[in-house]
Design an enzyme around this catalytic site. Structure first.
Site, PDB file in Angstrom:
ATOM      1  N   LYS A 189       0.844  -1.204   0.000  1.00  0.00           N
ATOM      2  CA  LYS A 189       0.000   0.000   0.000  1.00  0.00           C
ATOM      3  C   LYS A 189       0.885   1.263   0.000  1.00  0.00           C
ATOM      4  O   LYS A 189       2.099   1.173   0.244  1.00  0.00           O
ATOM      5  CB  LYS A 189      -0.917  -0.043   1.228  1.00  0.00           C
ATOM      6  N   ASN A 246      -1.618  -0.360   7.396  1.00  0.00           N
ATOM      7  CA  ASN A 246      -0.990  -1.641   7.725  1.00  0.00           C
ATOM      8  C   ASN A 246      -0.135  -2.196   6.590  1.00  0.00           C
ATOM      9  O   ASN A 246       0.076  -3.402   6.491  1.00  0.00           O
ATOM     10  CB  ASN A 246      -2.055  -2.642   8.188  1.00  0.00           C
ATOM     11  N   HIS A 279      -1.851  -5.340   1.453  1.00  0.00           N
ATOM     12  CA  HIS A 279      -3.069  -6.152   1.292  1.00  0.00           C
ATOM     13  C   HIS A 279      -2.627  -7.560   0.934  1.00  0.00           C
ATOM     14  O   HIS A 279      -1.688  -7.738   0.159  1.00  0.00           O
ATOM     15  CB  HIS A 279      -3.952  -5.613   0.161  1.00  0.00           C
ATOM     16  N   TYR A 313     -12.470  -4.342  -3.285  1.00  0.00           N
ATOM     17  CA  TYR A 313     -13.022  -4.706  -1.979  1.00  0.00           C
ATOM     18  C   TYR A 313     -14.459  -5.219  -2.054  1.00  0.00           C
ATOM     19  O   TYR A 313     -14.963  -5.744  -1.059  1.00  0.00           O
ATOM     20  CB  TYR A 313     -12.908  -3.539  -0.993  1.00  0.00           C
ATOM     21  N   GLU A 340      -9.163 -11.471  -7.444  1.00  0.00           N
ATOM     22  CA  GLU A 340      -8.377 -10.241  -7.286  1.00  0.00           C
ATOM     23  C   GLU A 340      -7.231 -10.176  -8.311  1.00  0.00           C
ATOM     24  O   GLU A 340      -6.945  -9.104  -8.854  1.00  0.00           O
ATOM     25  CB  GLU A 340      -7.796 -10.169  -5.868  1.00  0.00           C
TER      26      GLU A 340
HETATM   27  P1  ADP Z   1      -7.164  -7.366   5.759  1.00  0.00           P
HETATM   28  O1  ADP Z   1      -6.450  -6.322   4.938  1.00  0.00           O
HETATM   29  O2  ADP Z   1      -6.355  -7.834   6.926  1.00  0.00           O
HETATM   30  O3  ADP Z   1      -7.703  -8.514   4.920  1.00  0.00           O
HETATM   31  P2  ADP Z   1      -9.905  -6.357   5.857  1.00  0.00           P
HETATM   32  O4  ADP Z   1     -10.125  -6.998   4.534  1.00  0.00           O
HETATM   33  O5  ADP Z   1     -10.862  -6.699   6.953  1.00  0.00           O
HETATM   34  O6  ADP Z   1      -8.426  -6.643   6.433  1.00  0.00           O
HETATM   35  O7  ADP Z   1      -9.904  -4.774   5.704  1.00  0.00           O
HETATM   36  C1  ADP Z   1      -9.276  -4.167   4.595  1.00  0.00           C
HETATM   37  C2  ADP Z   1      -8.465  -2.976   5.036  1.00  0.00           C
HETATM   38  O8  ADP Z   1      -9.338  -1.974   5.555  1.00  0.00           O
HETATM   39  C3  ADP Z   1      -7.486  -3.234   6.164  1.00  0.00           C
HETATM   40  O9  ADP Z   1      -6.266  -3.795   5.711  1.00  0.00           O
HETATM   41  C4  ADP Z   1      -7.313  -1.846   6.746  1.00  0.00           C
HETATM   42  O10 ADP Z   1      -6.389  -1.065   5.978  1.00  0.00           O
HETATM   43  C5  ADP Z   1      -8.696  -1.238   6.588  1.00  0.00           C
HETATM   44  N1  ADP Z   1      -9.555  -1.376   7.764  1.00  0.00           N
HETATM   45  C6  ADP Z   1     -10.147  -2.503   8.220  1.00  0.00           C
HETATM   46  N2  ADP Z   1     -10.906  -2.263   9.310  1.00  0.00           N
HETATM   47  C7  ADP Z   1     -10.808  -0.933   9.550  1.00  0.00           C
HETATM   48  C8  ADP Z   1     -11.348  -0.052  10.543  1.00  0.00           C
HETATM   49  N3  ADP Z   1     -12.156  -0.467  11.507  1.00  0.00           N
HETATM   50  N4  ADP Z   1     -11.029   1.251  10.482  1.00  0.00           N
HETATM   51  C9  ADP Z   1     -10.224   1.711   9.526  1.00  0.00           C
HETATM   52  N5  ADP Z   1      -9.680   0.950   8.559  1.00  0.00           N
HETATM   53  C10 ADP Z   1      -9.957  -0.368   8.562  1.00  0.00           C
HETATM   54 MG    MG Z   2      -9.178  -8.481   3.414  1.00  0.00          MG
END
Ligand code: ADP
Ligand code: MG
Length: 206
Positions: free
Chosen positions: A19, A161, A164, A59, A175
């Site tokens: 990212k 974080n 992805h 997403y 994807e």
């Molecule tokens: P992952 O990336 O671990 O698969 P998710 O698919 O649940 O997680 O969420 C996608 C992305 O959305 C996360 O990597 C993070 O950057 C962001 N995100 C998830 N939950 C939140 C939240 N509660 N508040 C802000 N950003 C979030």
């Molecule tokens: Mg995810």
């Protein structure tokens, strides 16, 4: 069970996106190294500036994602005793998608496809869980970044974080097709696959 060549688990693939914060933090090499040294094979890689539309489609490929991300967020907020981004999982999901569009279009990203046995799960394990505050030590999200649901929600922005990673084999395939054209994904042999997947290890000694 003896696998036929076509369905062998070594063909499993997953999508990684470094990212914009991962690029800005100078972590392209460090992050890529962690996936590379597992033995997985890099079969596609490009830098690009995603559009908002590309991110939204990414997403929403999984129609359940919005609800799931909402539920996950609410559960974590309850466990830690602070307010979630919204009480309704579907609305929380919509809000998270909105802030994610801002996050992922803020600068260039590096998209990669990795292939190999258990690619999806191995990559998720190395990547760590969504919230850096609680991601395990030794994972990418645990080692290189310091964000939390609470601070990101208080600031009205996405959790930063760094990467992805696809969360299922089905999502990964969808994807990959969303981010890459077929001709951008390479089919080639990697010398180390001989050791990773060879059944008899009978090609080593001369
Ligand atoms: P992952 O990336 O671990 O698969 P998710 O698919 O649940 O997680 O969420 C996608 C992305 O959305 C996360 O990597 C993070 O950057 C962001 N995100 C998830 N939950 C939140 C939240 N509660 N508040 C802000 N950003 C979030
Ligand atoms: Mg995810």
């Amino acid at each position: 069970m003896i696998h036929t060549e076509k369905q062998h688990p070594k063909f499993e693939r997953t999508l990684i996106i470094i990212k914009p914060d991962g690029i800005q933090r100078g972590l392209i090499g460090e992050i890529t190294k962690r996936y590379e040294r597992t033995g997985l094979k890099l079969i596609a890689m490009k830098m690009m500036l995603p559009t908002s539309d590309l991110v939204e489609k990414h997403y929403t490929i999984d129609p359940e994602w919005k609800r799931l991300v909402g539920e996950k967020t609410i559960k974590s907020a309850q466990a830690k005793g602070h307010a979630p981004i919204h009480e309704d999982p579907a609305i929380a999901g919509d809000m998270i998608l909105d802030i994610l569009k801002k996050y992922l279009t803020s600068g260039p990203v590096v998209a990669m496809v990795w292939q190999g046995m258990h690619a999806v799960e191995i990559v998720r394990k190395i990547t760590g869980s969504t919230e850096p505050l609680s991601s395990g030590v030794g994972t990418i999200r645990g080692d290189f970044v310091i964000d939390s649901y609470k601070t990101s929600n208080d600031d009205g922005r996405a959790v930063r974080n760094l990467v992805h990673a696809s969360s299922s084999v089905k999502d990964a395939e969808d994807e990959i097709n969303h981010w890459f054209k077929q001709e951008e994904v390479f089919k080639y042999a990697l010398v180390q696959e001989k050791i990773l997947y060879d059944v008899n290890l009978d090609g080593i000694m001369e």
